[in-house]
Design an enzyme around this catalytic site. Sequence first.
Site, PDB file in Angstrom:
ATOM      1  N   ASN A 152      10.187 -28.110  29.724  1.00 33.40           N
ATOM      2  CA  ASN A 152      11.338 -28.424  28.856  1.00 33.40           C
ATOM      3  C   ASN A 152      11.788 -27.245  28.005  1.00 33.40           C
ATOM      4  OD1 ASN A 152      12.224 -31.143  29.202  1.00 33.40           O
ATOM      5  ND2 ASN A 152      10.230 -31.828  28.468  1.00 33.40           N
ATOM      6  N   HIS A 162      18.488 -34.319  30.391  1.00 33.81           N
ATOM      7  CA  HIS A 162      17.173 -34.894  30.094  1.00 33.81           C
ATOM      8  C   HIS A 162      16.858 -34.632  28.615  1.00 33.81           C
ATOM      9  CE1 HIS A 162      13.119 -36.268  30.712  1.00 33.81           C
ATOM     10  NE2 HIS A 162      12.615 -35.100  30.350  1.00 33.81           N
ATOM     11  N   VAL A 166       9.988 -28.511  35.786  1.00 35.41           N
ATOM     12  CA  VAL A 166       9.603 -29.648  34.935  1.00 35.41           C
ATOM     13  C   VAL A 166       9.605 -29.244  33.456  1.00 35.41           C
ATOM     14  CG1 VAL A 166       7.779 -31.354  34.477  1.00 35.41           C
ATOM     15  CG2 VAL A 166       8.182 -30.572  36.819  1.00 35.41           C
ATOM     16  N   ASP A 209      13.392 -40.529  34.100  1.00 34.32           N
ATOM     17  CA  ASP A 209      14.213 -41.342  33.194  1.00 34.32           C
ATOM     18  C   ASP A 209      14.632 -42.650  33.883  1.00 34.32           C
ATOM     19  OD1 ASP A 209      13.972 -39.193  31.473  1.00 34.32           O
ATOM     20  OD2 ASP A 209      15.857 -38.282  32.110  1.00 34.32           O
ATOM     21  N   ARG A 248      13.054 -31.763  22.644  1.00 36.72           N
ATOM     22  CA  ARG A 248      12.690 -30.898  23.771  1.00 36.72           C
ATOM     23  C   ARG A 248      13.329 -29.517  23.607  1.00 36.72           C
ATOM     24  NH1 ARG A 248      14.019 -35.972  25.813  1.00 36.72           N
ATOM     25  NH2 ARG A 248      12.501 -36.997  27.163  1.00 36.72           N
ATOM     26  N   ASN A 288       9.131 -21.546  25.864  1.00 42.49           N
ATOM     27  CA  ASN A 288       9.083 -21.864  27.293  1.00 42.49           C
ATOM     28  C   ASN A 288       9.994 -21.003  28.164  1.00 42.49           C
ATOM     29  OD1 ASN A 288       7.147 -23.679  26.697  1.00 42.49           O
ATOM     30  ND2 ASN A 288       8.340 -25.523  27.086  1.00 42.49           N
ATOM     31  N   ARG A 332      11.774 -45.011  33.870  1.00 42.98           N
ATOM     32  CA  ARG A 332      11.636 -45.623  32.536  1.00 42.98           C
ATOM     33  C   ARG A 332      12.719 -46.680  32.307  1.00 42.98           C
ATOM     34  NH1 ARG A 332      10.231 -39.980  29.527  1.00 42.98           N
ATOM     35  NH2 ARG A 332       7.984 -40.047  29.875  1.00 42.98           N
ATOM     36  N   GLY A 376       0.808 -24.413  35.955  1.00 42.29           N
ATOM     37  CA  GLY A 376       0.485 -25.197  34.768  1.00 42.29           C
ATOM     38  C   GLY A 376      -0.467 -26.297  35.219  1.00 42.29           C
ATOM     39  N   ALA A 377      -1.740 -26.137  34.845  1.00 41.70           N
ATOM     40  CA  ALA A 377      -2.734 -27.141  35.251  1.00 41.70           C
ATOM     41  C   ALA A 377      -3.046 -28.081  34.090  1.00 41.70           C
ATOM     42  CB  ALA A 377      -4.002 -26.434  35.736  1.00 41.70           C
ATOM     43  N   GLY A 378      -2.084 -28.196  33.179  1.00 38.34           N
ATOM     44  CA  GLY A 378      -2.253 -29.080  32.022  1.00 38.34           C
ATOM     45  C   GLY A 378      -2.050 -30.532  32.414  1.00 38.34           C
ATOM     46  N   ALA A 379      -1.595 -31.316  31.437  1.00 38.05           N
ATOM     47  CA  ALA A 379      -1.490 -32.764  31.645  1.00 38.05           C
ATOM     48  C   ALA A 379      -0.568 -33.101  32.820  1.00 38.05           C
ATOM     49  CB  ALA A 379      -0.990 -33.412  30.351  1.00 38.05           C
TER      50      ALA A 379
HETATM   51  N1  LIG Z   1      10.946 -32.750  32.897  1.00 36.01           N
HETATM   52  C1  LIG Z   1      10.206 -33.762  32.515  1.00 36.01           C
HETATM   53  O1  LIG Z   1      10.532 -34.921  32.771  1.00 36.01           O
HETATM   54  C2  LIG Z   1       8.915 -33.512  31.779  1.00 36.01           C
HETATM   55  C3  LIG Z   1       7.949 -34.521  31.650  1.00 36.01           C
HETATM   56  C4  LIG Z   1       6.776 -34.256  30.973  1.00 36.01           C
HETATM   57  C5  LIG Z   1       6.551 -32.982  30.442  1.00 36.01           C
HETATM   58  N2  LIG Z   1       7.500 -32.033  30.586  1.00 36.01           N
HETATM   59  C6  LIG Z   1       7.279 -30.665  30.101  1.00 36.01           C
HETATM   60  O2  LIG Z   1       6.302 -30.061  30.936  1.00 36.01           O
HETATM   61  C7  LIG Z   1       5.639 -29.026  30.213  1.00 36.01           C
HETATM   62  C8  LIG Z   1       4.129 -29.192  30.352  1.00 36.01           C
HETATM   63  O3  LIG Z   1       3.691 -30.351  29.689  1.00 36.01           O
HETATM   64  P1  LIG Z   1       2.131 -30.707  29.644  1.00 36.01           P
HETATM   65  O4  LIG Z   1       2.004 -31.973  28.918  1.00 36.01           O
HETATM   66  O5  LIG Z   1       1.555 -30.576  30.999  1.00 36.01           O
HETATM   67  O6  LIG Z   1       1.581 -29.507  28.744  1.00 36.01           O
HETATM   68  P2  LIG Z   1       0.082 -28.931  28.731  1.00 36.01           P
HETATM   69  O7  LIG Z   1      -0.039 -28.116  27.490  1.00 36.01           O
HETATM   70  O8  LIG Z   1      -0.897 -30.008  28.964  1.00 36.01           O
HETATM   71  O9  LIG Z   1       0.050 -27.967  30.003  1.00 36.01           O
HETATM   72  C9  LIG Z   1       0.801 -26.804  30.097  1.00 36.01           C
HETATM   73  C10 LIG Z   1      -0.054 -25.771  30.799  1.00 36.01           C
HETATM   74  O10 LIG Z   1       0.749 -24.607  31.036  1.00 36.01           O
HETATM   75  C11 LIG Z   1      -0.146 -23.507  30.975  1.00 36.01           C
HETATM   76  N3  LIG Z   1       0.607 -22.254  30.824  1.00 36.01           N
HETATM   77  C12 LIG Z   1       1.220 -21.751  29.726  1.00 36.01           C
HETATM   78  N4  LIG Z   1       1.787 -20.552  30.023  1.00 36.01           N
HETATM   79  C13 LIG Z   1       1.543 -20.322  31.330  1.00 36.01           C
HETATM   80  C14 LIG Z   1       1.880 -19.272  32.217  1.00 36.01           C
HETATM   81  N5  LIG Z   1       2.593 -18.217  31.816  1.00 36.01           N
HETATM   82  N6  LIG Z   1       1.460 -19.360  33.489  1.00 36.01           N
HETATM   83  C15 LIG Z   1       0.733 -20.424  33.926  1.00 36.01           C
HETATM   84  N7  LIG Z   1       0.378 -21.445  33.131  1.00 36.01           N
HETATM   85  C16 LIG Z   1       0.788 -21.396  31.848  1.00 36.01           C
HETATM   86  C17 LIG Z   1      -1.042 -23.825  29.783  1.00 36.01           C
HETATM   87  O11 LIG Z   1      -2.218 -23.051  29.774  1.00 36.01           O
HETATM   88  C18 LIG Z   1      -1.269 -25.305  29.981  1.00 36.01           C
HETATM   89  O12 LIG Z   1      -2.459 -25.558  30.707  1.00 36.01           O
HETATM   90  C19 LIG Z   1       6.163 -29.134  28.782  1.00 36.01           C
HETATM   91  O13 LIG Z   1       7.187 -28.177  28.568  1.00 36.01           O
HETATM   92  C20 LIG Z   1       6.725 -30.532  28.712  1.00 36.01           C
HETATM   93  O14 LIG Z   1       7.724 -30.670  27.732  1.00 36.01           O
HETATM   94  C21 LIG Z   1       8.671 -32.270  31.225  1.00 36.01           C
HETATM   95  O1  LIG Z   2       9.393 -36.183  26.144  1.00 35.97           O
HETATM   96  C1  LIG Z   2       9.020 -35.063  26.441  1.00 35.97           C
HETATM   97  O2  LIG Z   2       9.072 -34.118  25.654  1.00 35.97           O
HETATM   98  C2  LIG Z   2       8.412 -34.814  27.781  1.00 35.97           C
HETATM   99  C3  LIG Z   2       9.242 -35.273  28.920  1.00 35.97           C
HETATM  100  O3  LIG Z   2      10.497 -34.659  28.941  1.00 35.97           O
HETATM  101  C4  LIG Z   2       9.339 -36.758  28.998  1.00 35.97           C
HETATM  102  O4  LIG Z   2      10.457 -37.284  29.060  1.00 35.97           O
HETATM  103  O5  LIG Z   2       8.282 -37.428  29.030  1.00 35.97           O
END
Ligand SMILES: NC(=O)c1ccc[n+]([C@@H]2O[C@H](COP(=O)([O-])OP(=O)(O)OC[C@H]3O[C@@H](n4cnc5c(N)ncnc54)[C@H](O)[C@@H]3O)[C@@H](O)[C@H]2O)c1
Ligand SMILES: O=C(O)C[C@H](O)C(=O)O
Length: 306
Positions: free
Chosen positions: A120, A175, A118, A148, A88, A95, A151, A7-10
């Site tokens: 959710n 979480h 990571v 958490d 979530r 997911n 925060r 996952g190279a997203g945010a």
């Molecule tokens: N646990 C935590 O504390 C926490 C904190 C922040 C975000 N998150 C979770 O992390 C996840 C990602 O958040 P984000 O903001 O980076 O989202 P995002 O949309 O910016 O990035 C997710 C990336 O996953 C890629 N993706 C989707 N399916 C895929 C696959 N099969 N193989 C490889 N890549 C794939 C997408 O193309 C996308 O680039 C979300 O589920 C979010 O709820 C959890």
């Molecule tokens: O809040 C969310 O959905 C993303 C992550 O779990 C967070 O706590 O930032």
Amino acid sequence: MKVTVVGAGAVGASCAEYIAIKNFAAEVVLVDIKEGFAEGKAMDLMQTASLNGFDTKITGVTNDYSKTADSDVAVITSGIPRKPGMTREELISTNAGIVKQVAENLIKHSPNVIVIVVSNPMDTMTYLTHKATGLPKNRIIGMGGALDSARFKYRLAEALDCPASDVDGLVIGGHSDTGMIPLTRLATRNSVPVSSFLNSEQLEYVKEETKVGGATLTKLLGTSAWYAPGAAVSAMVQAIAGDSKKMFPSSCMLSGEYGQKDICLGVPAIIGRNGIEKIVEIALDDAEKQKFTESADAVRKTNDLL
Ligand SMILES: NC(=O)c1ccc[n+]([C@@H]2O[C@H](COP(=O)([O-])OP(=O)(O)OC[C@H]3O[C@@H](n4cnc5c(N)ncnc54)[C@H](O)[C@@H]3O)[C@@H](O)[C@H]2O)c1
Ligand SMILES: O=C(O)C[C@H](O)C(=O)O
């Protein structure tokens, strides 16, 4: 050390950036399903190397797990984030399929990997990763409590009008917006209980703001947060790389600890070269125990949807 971030997203990109800036890993491989996306993020990040002074080599691949072979640590951030107003738990139907397939692909090429989950709903995705891979329980860690707790410290520092570095505290439990348990009873400012400075109303405010920390940011940003999540993951990866045995509240598979079994839930854990080196059992008071049970019941309900 070789680290894969799926996952190279945010969050994935923020995590890769912090790992690189801290300069403890030889290699970070970013993987995404979106054609060219991970390659682009990796190139952009590598163009900061001379500016930020790091030697970590970051590469990107589109869904090619052969490039992740022999990773020491893999971070799963693939999947959709929530939008304002969502929980979530509502992300599970999209997911779960993504996380299961990613986890299976990862261990084919890196059988000795330590996985940090990571995506959710994180506690349930951590549980799913256990069921999908059968890895030993020390090698799958859910990241939630580290964020958490950061925060919680932010909110405590705000209430105390002091730097966050003066504050210590931890959040256990699920979480989720309702399942988190910020342990105000144990929080301190330079070893002095925060209850010496803050009244019960102020402590209740800190607790409630901590629990909805992710939702607050999602409302402001239109999607969920990434800087603090990326920093939290990178701190855990660094603890594994340096075998530092730092304690992070983490989602761990419980086998009787805190009275729970066959569930992944946030508890204090010592993190080192073997992943979860030890689960730390702290004495909870009756109210905290009750909250922990309620939190477990809620996570179990989400697990039942798998
Ligand atoms: N646990 C935590 O504390 C926490 C904190 C922040 C975000 N998150 C979770 O992390 C996840 C990602 O958040 P984000 O903001 O980076 O989202 P995002 O949309 O910016 O990035 C997710 C990336 O996953 C890629 N993706 C989707 N399916 C895929 C696959 N099969 N193989 C490889 N890549 C794939 C997408 O193309 C996308 O680039 C979300 O589920 C979010 O709820 C959890
Ligand atoms: O809040 C969310 O959905 C993303 C992550 O779990 C967070 O706590 O930032």
